[in-house]
Design a protein around this motif. Structure first.
Motif, PDB file in Angstrom:
ATOM      1  N   PHE A 191     -11.621  -5.671   2.285  1.00 23.44           N
ATOM      2  CA  PHE A 191     -10.489  -5.344   1.421  1.00 23.44           C
ATOM      3  C   PHE A 191      -9.132  -5.424   2.115  1.00 23.44           C
ATOM      4  CE2 PHE A 191     -14.273  -3.129  -0.080  1.00 23.44           C
ATOM      5  CZ  PHE A 191     -14.333  -3.565  -1.401  1.00 23.44           C
ATOM      6  N   GLY A 192      -9.149  -5.634   3.428  1.00 20.72           N
ATOM      7  CA  GLY A 192      -7.907  -5.714   4.161  1.00 20.72           C
ATOM      8  C   GLY A 192      -7.492  -4.363   4.715  1.00 20.72           C
ATOM      9  N   GLU A 193      -7.012  -4.351   5.937  1.00 25.23           N
ATOM     10  CA  GLU A 193      -6.635  -3.102   6.599  1.00 25.23           C
ATOM     11  C   GLU A 193      -5.561  -2.350   5.821  1.00 25.23           C
ATOM     12  OE1 GLU A 193      -7.022  -0.145   9.226  1.00 25.23           O
ATOM     13  OE2 GLU A 193      -8.122  -2.023   9.564  1.00 25.23           O
ATOM     14  N   ALA A 194      -4.640  -3.089   5.206  1.00 28.56           N
ATOM     15  CA  ALA A 194      -3.523  -2.439   4.505  1.00 28.56           C
ATOM     16  C   ALA A 194      -3.982  -1.630   3.300  1.00 28.56           C
ATOM     17  CB  ALA A 194      -2.501  -3.485   4.065  1.00 28.56           C
ATOM     18  N   ALA A 195      -5.140  -1.971   2.736  1.00 30.57           N
ATOM     19  CA  ALA A 195      -5.631  -1.266   1.543  1.00 30.57           C
ATOM     20  C   ALA A 195      -6.338   0.032   1.879  1.00 30.57           C
ATOM     21  CB  ALA A 195      -6.582  -2.169   0.758  1.00 30.57           C
ATOM     22  N   ILE A 196      -6.677   0.231   3.141  1.00 38.09           N
ATOM     23  CA  ILE A 196      -7.519   1.378   3.515  1.00 38.09           C
ATOM     24  C   ILE A 196      -6.665   2.617   3.735  1.00 38.09           C
ATOM     25  CG2 ILE A 196      -9.120   2.285   5.234  1.00 38.09           C
ATOM     26  CD1 ILE A 196     -10.064  -0.550   5.690  1.00 38.09           C
ATOM     27  N   MET A 197      -7.066   3.688   3.075  1.00 37.90           N
ATOM     28  CA  MET A 197      -6.411   4.980   3.212  1.00 37.90           C
ATOM     29  C   MET A 197      -7.461   6.014   3.623  1.00 37.90           C
ATOM     30  SD  MET A 197      -3.367   4.130   2.355  1.00 37.90           S
ATOM     31  CE  MET A 197      -2.841   2.479   1.853  1.00 37.90           C
ATOM     32  N   SER A 198      -7.032   7.017   4.343  1.00 42.04           N
ATOM     33  CA  SER A 198      -7.955   8.080   4.752  1.00 42.04           C
ATOM     34  C   SER A 198      -7.150   9.350   4.972  1.00 42.04           C
ATOM     35  CB  SER A 198      -8.718   7.672   6.021  1.00 42.04           C
ATOM     36  OG  SER A 198      -7.822   7.408   7.085  1.00 42.04           O
ATOM     37  N   PHE A 224     -20.193   5.814  -3.591  1.00 42.92           N
ATOM     38  CA  PHE A 224     -19.042   4.977  -3.913  1.00 42.92           C
ATOM     39  C   PHE A 224     -18.734   5.068  -5.406  1.00 42.92           C
ATOM     40  CE2 PHE A 224     -21.618   3.255  -0.535  1.00 42.92           C
ATOM     41  CZ  PHE A 224     -20.698   3.234   0.515  1.00 42.92           C
ATOM     42  N   SER A 225     -17.459   5.227  -5.700  1.00 42.08           N
ATOM     43  CA  SER A 225     -16.991   5.229  -7.083  1.00 42.08           C
ATOM     44  C   SER A 225     -15.758   4.344  -7.191  1.00 42.08           C
ATOM     45  CB  SER A 225     -16.637   6.644  -7.560  1.00 42.08           C
ATOM     46  OG  SER A 225     -17.791   7.440  -7.723  1.00 42.08           O
ATOM     47  N   VAL A 226     -15.706   3.572  -8.265  1.00 41.26           N
ATOM     48  CA  VAL A 226     -14.506   2.804  -8.592  1.00 41.26           C
ATOM     49  C   VAL A 226     -13.801   3.544  -9.719  1.00 41.26           C
ATOM     50  CG1 VAL A 226     -13.561   0.599  -9.350  1.00 41.26           C
ATOM     51  CG2 VAL A 226     -15.617   0.660  -7.897  1.00 41.26           C
ATOM     52  N   ARG A 251     -11.293  -8.431  -5.416  1.00 35.75           N
ATOM     53  CA  ARG A 251      -9.843  -8.610  -5.347  1.00 35.75           C
ATOM     54  C   ARG A 251      -9.084  -7.661  -6.268  1.00 35.75           C
ATOM     55  NH1 ARG A 251     -11.912 -13.086  -8.002  1.00 35.75           N
ATOM     56  NH2 ARG A 251     -11.317 -13.285 -10.213  1.00 35.75           N
ATOM     57  N   ALA A 252      -9.786  -7.012  -7.212  1.00 34.50           N
ATOM     58  CA  ALA A 252      -9.122  -6.093  -8.146  1.00 34.50           C
ATOM     59  C   ALA A 252      -8.894  -4.715  -7.533  1.00 34.50           C
ATOM     60  CB  ALA A 252      -9.945  -5.957  -9.425  1.00 34.50           C
ATOM     61  N   ILE A 253      -9.484  -4.436  -6.374  1.00 34.99           N
ATOM     62  CA  ILE A 253      -9.328  -3.127  -5.728  1.00 34.99           C
ATOM     63  C   ILE A 253      -7.982  -3.066  -5.021  1.00 34.99           C
ATOM     64  CG2 ILE A 253     -10.263  -1.544  -4.009  1.00 34.99           C
ATOM     65  CD1 ILE A 253     -12.022  -1.818  -6.490  1.00 34.99           C
ATOM     66  N   ASP A 254      -7.155  -2.114  -5.424  1.00 36.22           N
ATOM     67  CA  ASP A 254      -5.834  -1.950  -4.807  1.00 36.22           C
ATOM     68  C   ASP A 254      -5.878  -1.064  -3.566  1.00 36.22           C
ATOM     69  OD1 ASP A 254      -4.396  -3.378  -6.897  1.00 36.22           O
ATOM     70  OD2 ASP A 254      -4.841  -1.641  -8.170  1.00 36.22           O
ATOM     71  N   THR A 280       1.717   7.641  -6.586  1.00 38.70           N
ATOM     72  CA  THR A 280       2.891   7.649  -7.470  1.00 38.70           C
ATOM     73  C   THR A 280       2.912   6.443  -8.393  1.00 38.70           C
ATOM     74  OG1 THR A 280       4.190   6.518  -5.764  1.00 38.70           O
ATOM     75  CG2 THR A 280       4.260   8.940  -5.790  1.00 38.70           C
ATOM     76  N   GLU A 281       1.840   5.646  -8.361  1.00 40.95           N
ATOM     77  CA  GLU A 281       1.780   4.451  -9.202  1.00 40.95           C
ATOM     78  C   GLU A 281       0.339   4.191  -9.605  1.00 40.95           C
ATOM     79  OE1 GLU A 281       1.588   1.408  -5.356  1.00 40.95           O
ATOM     80  OE2 GLU A 281       3.468   1.707  -6.444  1.00 40.95           O
ATOM     81  N   PRO A 282       0.111   3.415 -10.680  1.00 43.72           N
ATOM     82  CA  PRO A 282      -1.260   3.105 -11.094  1.00 43.72           C
ATOM     83  C   PRO A 282      -1.980   2.287 -10.018  1.00 43.72           C
ATOM     84  CG  PRO A 282       0.324   2.566 -12.825  1.00 43.72           C
ATOM     85  CD  PRO A 282       1.118   2.841 -11.592  1.00 43.72           C
ATOM     86  N   ALA A 283      -3.308   2.418  -9.977  1.00 40.91           N
ATOM     87  CA  ALA A 283      -4.098   1.672  -8.985  1.00 40.91           C
ATOM     88  C   ALA A 283      -5.564   1.665  -9.402  1.00 40.91           C
ATOM     89  CB  ALA A 283      -3.953   2.289  -7.600  1.00 40.91           C
ATOM     90  N   THR A 284      -6.264   0.631  -8.983  1.00 37.82           N
ATOM     91  CA  THR A 284      -7.721   0.612  -9.076  1.00 37.82           C
ATOM     92  C   THR A 284      -8.238   1.006  -7.699  1.00 37.82           C
ATOM     93  OG1 THR A 284      -7.717  -1.113 -10.763  1.00 37.82           O
ATOM     94  CG2 THR A 284      -9.769  -0.748  -9.573  1.00 37.82           C
ATOM     95  N   LEU A 285      -8.945   2.104  -7.651  1.00 37.91           N
ATOM     96  CA  LEU A 285      -9.301   2.767  -6.398  1.00 37.91           C
ATOM     97  C   LEU A 285     -10.806   2.713  -6.156  1.00 37.91           C
ATOM     98  CD1 LEU A 285      -8.398   4.748  -4.079  1.00 37.91           C
ATOM     99  CD2 LEU A 285      -8.757   6.599  -5.721  1.00 37.91           C
ATOM    100  N   LEU A 286     -11.188   2.325  -4.959  1.00 39.90           N
ATOM    101  CA  LEU A 286     -12.574   2.446  -4.514  1.00 39.90           C
ATOM    102  C   LEU A 286     -12.649   3.630  -3.563  1.00 39.90           C
ATOM    103  CD1 LEU A 286     -15.542   1.540  -4.044  1.00 39.90           C
ATOM    104  CD2 LEU A 286     -14.670   0.006  -2.254  1.00 39.90           C
ATOM    105  N   VAL A 287     -13.425   4.631  -3.928  1.00 41.77           N
ATOM    106  CA  VAL A 287     -13.636   5.788  -3.057  1.00 41.77           C
ATOM    107  C   VAL A 287     -14.972   5.629  -2.349  1.00 41.77           C
ATOM    108  CG1 VAL A 287     -13.914   8.278  -2.933  1.00 41.77           C
ATOM    109  CG2 VAL A 287     -12.285   7.301  -4.533  1.00 41.77           C
TER     110      VAL A 287
END
Length: 433
Positions: A401-408, A201-203, A376-379, A184-191
């Motif tokens: 990247f920190g546990e909080a940044a990880i989504m699955s 991997f794609s940014v 550090r730019a990866i949200d 629901t908001e802009p983000a720089t995403l690492l897949v």
């Protein structure tokens, strides 16, 4: 600009281990194509083929795919030829044909047989040929010295006629589109897409909802290391020593170490079934006669002749899953006179795959460099694919990247869903790989 008239579109994640399809209209939400078969119900269609001799079938050979292939194999294992992970040879110049009983099949012929069965078992959802099909492809193909030109030629031949238009998109971009639909908001995403054969991997820069162009790819990288390589490590440690690896053979008055070629093929799911041919078995029988431990080579021959590749795969898979959930697990495999029992700790397994995980991390670095962004730019980091559930893989991204940044989530279906979303785009040019 590549545009098309109205009509259904299809996203197809043709995977090394599993395949998933999602279908949509021009404005409708993509829906996963379901399959209802033996031992399986849902959208995941195993990327496998089973052949057996049948005088009533065209050419004397009958074939099944997906869970139906597994069911046929389990009913008559010794009378079958079971192929899995055949996508792994798509980019291999050394692969020419697969010898199945008395016939030889090129990669694209195996692929068309697979697609025909997938469509047949899907029934009504795929009864109408899609006007556009978007097929996922890895950023880098599996195998030694993969040739993307060869892979593209084989894919083109495999998918010819599957849809009015055929487009190829990097698999992690499909996953990015799927995940972006939830943001629901802009983000720089690492897949990070971890499949059976490759890790890709794609940014991606994700704009706010409603933007004219929601996802902008910034950079990609891939490596031919994933679930099948982790399987290889398990087989190398637990199984191959029982089949003669590391042993000696007599050559005139010398004792020499047995070459590794047959062992490498045995531990590769895409090649194991293909070892059941007269030339390879004759070579192994000659080796058995000259080996110091001929019984070990005999056990390898028995596994091959009795078509035990799938039970071995299943045993390895059970071990991996158990080690993802606990600190230790039991490995058991029995068949054709071979019986292996072993206790394996997660720490041991992570030691076996440490070199592979390090190579994966280097590939993540290459993706960041290709995208021109700092760590550090990866949200957000979106982990997808079955191998993403491996604790050592998740730990790598948590540390970086920190546990909080990880989504699955939707590990097996997100790519197909995203590819169908891309197929709905008016202009395919920005996404074509």
């Amino acid at each position: 600009m590549t545009t098309s008239p109205a009509g259904p579109v299809l996203g197809l994640d043709f995977g090394t281990t599993n395949s998933v399809a999602a279908i949509a209209g021009d404005d409708s939400t993509p829906e996963l194509v379901g399959f209802d078969g033996p031992a399986s119900s849902g959208p995941v269609f195993r990327s496998a083929l089973c052949f057996w001799q049948d005088a009533a079938a065209r050419g004397g050979l009958a074939v099944e795919a997906g869970p139906w292939a597994i069911a046929e194999y389990l009913s008559y294992p010794q009378d079958s030829r079971f192929l899995q992970s055949f996508k792994s040879v798509a980019a291999s110049a050394s692969f020419d044909t697969a010898s199945i009983f008395t016939k030889r099949y090129r990669f694209e012929e195996l692929g068309r047989l697979f697609l025909d069965k997938l469509v047949a078992h899907a029934g009504a959802p795929l009864a109408e040929r899609p006007r556009r099909v978007v097929v996922g492809r890895p950023v880098e193909y599996a195998g030694g010295r993969p040739d993307p030109v060869i892979a593209r030629q084989r894919y083109d031949a495999m998918f010819a006629g599957f849809g009015t238009e055929i487009h190829y998109v990097y698999e992690p971009i499909g996953a990015a589109f799927s995940y972006a639909s939830r943001l629901t908001e802009p983000a720089t995403l690492l897949v990070a897409d971890f499949g059976g054969g490759t890790s890709d991997f794609s940014v991606v820069k994700v704009a706010e909802p409603g933007a004219a162009r929601r996802c902008v790819p910034l950079g990609h990288a891939g490596i031919g290391i994933a679930g099948d390589r982790f399987d290889y490590r398990i087989i190398d440690r637990l199984v191959l020593p029982m089949l003669g690896k590391g042993g000696l053979y007599r050559s005139f008055d010398k004792l020499l170490e047995i070459p590794g070629g047959h062992f490498r093929d045995f531990a590769d799911w895409s090649r194991l079934a293909l070892m059941r041919n007269r030339r390879t078995l004759d070579q192994l029988r000659r080796l058995q006669q000259s080996a110091v431990d001929g019984a070990a080579i005999g056990r390898m021959i028995a596994v091959i002749e009795n078509e035990l590749g799938y039970p071995l795969y299943d045993a390895v898979g059970q071990l991996k899953r158990a080690l993802s959930e606990g600190d230790a697990a039991h490995f058991h495999f029995a068949g054709a006179g071979l019986e292996i029992e072993a206790e394996v700790t997660r720490a041991e397994f992570e030691g076996w795959i440490a070199e592979d995980v390090a190579a994966v991390e280097e590939t993540v670095d290459r993706a960041l460099v290709a995208a021109g962004v700092q760590e550090r730019a990866i949200d957000r980091v979106f982990l997808t694919g079955g191998t993403s559930l491996t604790p050592a893989i998740r730990a790598l991204f948590a540390r970086r990247f920190g546990e909080a940044a990880i989504m699955s989530g939707d590990e097996l279906t997100s790519i197909a869903h995203g590819l169908a979303l891309i197929a709905q785009e008016e202009d395919m040019t920005p996404w074509a790989a």
